[in-house]
Scaffold this motif. Structure first.
Motif, PDB file in Angstrom:
ATOM      1  N   GLU A   7     115.775 -50.002  68.596  1.00  0.00           N
ATOM      2  CA  GLU A   7     114.538 -50.313  69.246  1.00  0.00           C
ATOM      3  C   GLU A   7     114.402 -51.833  69.420  1.00  0.00           C
ATOM      4  O   GLU A   7     114.185 -52.376  68.518  1.00  0.00           O
ATOM      5  CB  GLU A   7     113.401 -49.352  68.619  1.00  0.00           C
ATOM      6  N   ASP A   8     114.091 -52.152  70.579  1.00  0.00           N
ATOM      7  CA  ASP A   8     113.590 -53.595  70.683  1.00  0.00           C
ATOM      8  C   ASP A   8     112.230 -54.115  70.743  1.00  0.00           C
ATOM      9  O   ASP A   8     111.585 -55.011  70.527  1.00  0.00           O
ATOM     10  CB  ASP A   8     114.271 -54.242  72.030  1.00  0.00           C
ATOM     11  N   ASP A  51     116.658 -46.053  71.285  1.00  0.00           N
ATOM     12  CA  ASP A  51     115.809 -46.458  72.727  1.00  0.00           C
ATOM     13  C   ASP A  51     116.369 -46.377  73.802  1.00  0.00           C
ATOM     14  O   ASP A  51     117.899 -47.139  73.826  1.00  0.00           O
ATOM     15  CB  ASP A  51     114.942 -47.818  72.231  1.00  0.00           C
ATOM     16  N   GLY A  53     116.114 -48.266  76.814  1.00  0.00           N
ATOM     17  CA  GLY A  53     116.044 -49.594  77.505  1.00  0.00           C
ATOM     18  C   GLY A  53     116.142 -50.472  76.330  1.00  0.00           C
ATOM     19  O   GLY A  53     115.238 -50.985  75.548  1.00  0.00           O
ATOM     20  N   LYS A 102     107.974 -41.741  74.911  1.00  0.00           N
ATOM     21  CA  LYS A 102     106.935 -42.431  74.362  1.00  0.00           C
ATOM     22  C   LYS A 102     105.621 -42.464  75.210  1.00  0.00           C
ATOM     23  O   LYS A 102     105.765 -41.954  76.525  1.00  0.00           O
ATOM     24  CB  LYS A 102     107.098 -43.989  74.475  1.00  0.00           C
TER      25      LYS A 102
HETATM   26 CA    CA Z   1     113.016 -50.839  75.055  1.00  0.00          CA
END
Ligand code: CA
Length: 229
Positions: A7-8, A51, A53, A102
């Motif tokens: 996850e970024d 995630d 993206g 989310k």
């Molecule tokens: Ca993301």
């Protein structure tokens, strides 16, 4: 469980990390797809929180590469900001096992991970396994040592296959019992006597007992054969 978070978004990743760790899980995290992929293929995880993206390599590509190129079948819970049927379908098509949108509740994440892990543990025994001359063939539901079949009762085969799926890992009595007897309540004597039968048969077949008792916890299959000298 040993869980990988890819996850970024640092705040979300830190929240997940702290929560899962506080619940007793071992957690690793990657902030981009390339590192996430590297960790997922080089270490053994029980589940991956992925995630959609991501910088580097997006979640869908990561998923597809894990399944198709690296044959990694660790359960994947995909997390995304979007909630469209199309996204879900694309995720499932490329090998995600479940989907969460989310914002989500941390407890919900854990419940989904537990459910995936449970499903996956039952699925482990569908892989062909090989450890130190021992092999398990899911198609014939049989165990061989070198190429000779080791005659074992079905419960013992299930127990051994589970331990062979992760050599060197300690399996609790509870995990072993639920693998062999599913939801039925068994006394620890039942497990102990099946272990006894299993170890005696392996001893006879291979000349040594590859199973180790970990007192107060459970059992483990040695990942290495004993040295000859
Ligand atoms: Ca993301």
């Amino acid at each position: 469980m040993h869980i990988l978070i890819v996850e970024d978004d640092q705040a979300i990743a830190a929240n997940l990390y702290d929560f899962l760790e506080s619940r007793g899980h071992r957690v690793d995290a990657a902030a981009d797809g390339t590192l996430g992929y590297h960790l997922a293929v080089s270490q053994q995880f029980d589940a991956i929180l992925l995630d959609l993206g991501l910088p580097g390599m997006n979640g869908i590509t990561l998923c597809r590469k894990l399944r198709q190129e690296s044959q990694v079948d660790t359960p994947i819970l995909m997390i995304t900001a979007r909630d469209t049927l199309e996204d879900k379908l694309v995720g499932f098509e490329h090998g995600a096992d479940d989907y969460l949108v989310k914002p989500f509740q941390l407890k919900e994440v854990e419940a989904r991970l537990n459910a995936l892990h449970k499903r996956y543990s039952g699925r482990m025994t569908r892989r062909k396994l090989e450890v130190n001359g021992l092999s398990y063939d899911p198609k014939t539901f049989s165990i061989r040592f070198e190429s000779k079949e080791v005659k074992l009762p079905p419960k013992c085969i299930r127990l051994l296959a589970l331990m062979m799926s992760e050599p060197g890992r300690v399996f609790s009595r509870k995990e072993l019992e639920s693998e062999a007897w599913e939801d039925a309540q068994e006394t620890s004597d039942t497990l102990r006597s099946h272990m006894h039968v299993l170890r005696r048969a392996l001893m006879r077949a291979g000349g040594y007992d590859p199973i180790e008792t970990v007192h107060g916890i459970g059992y483990c299959l040695n990942s290495r054969a004993p040295s000859q000298d």
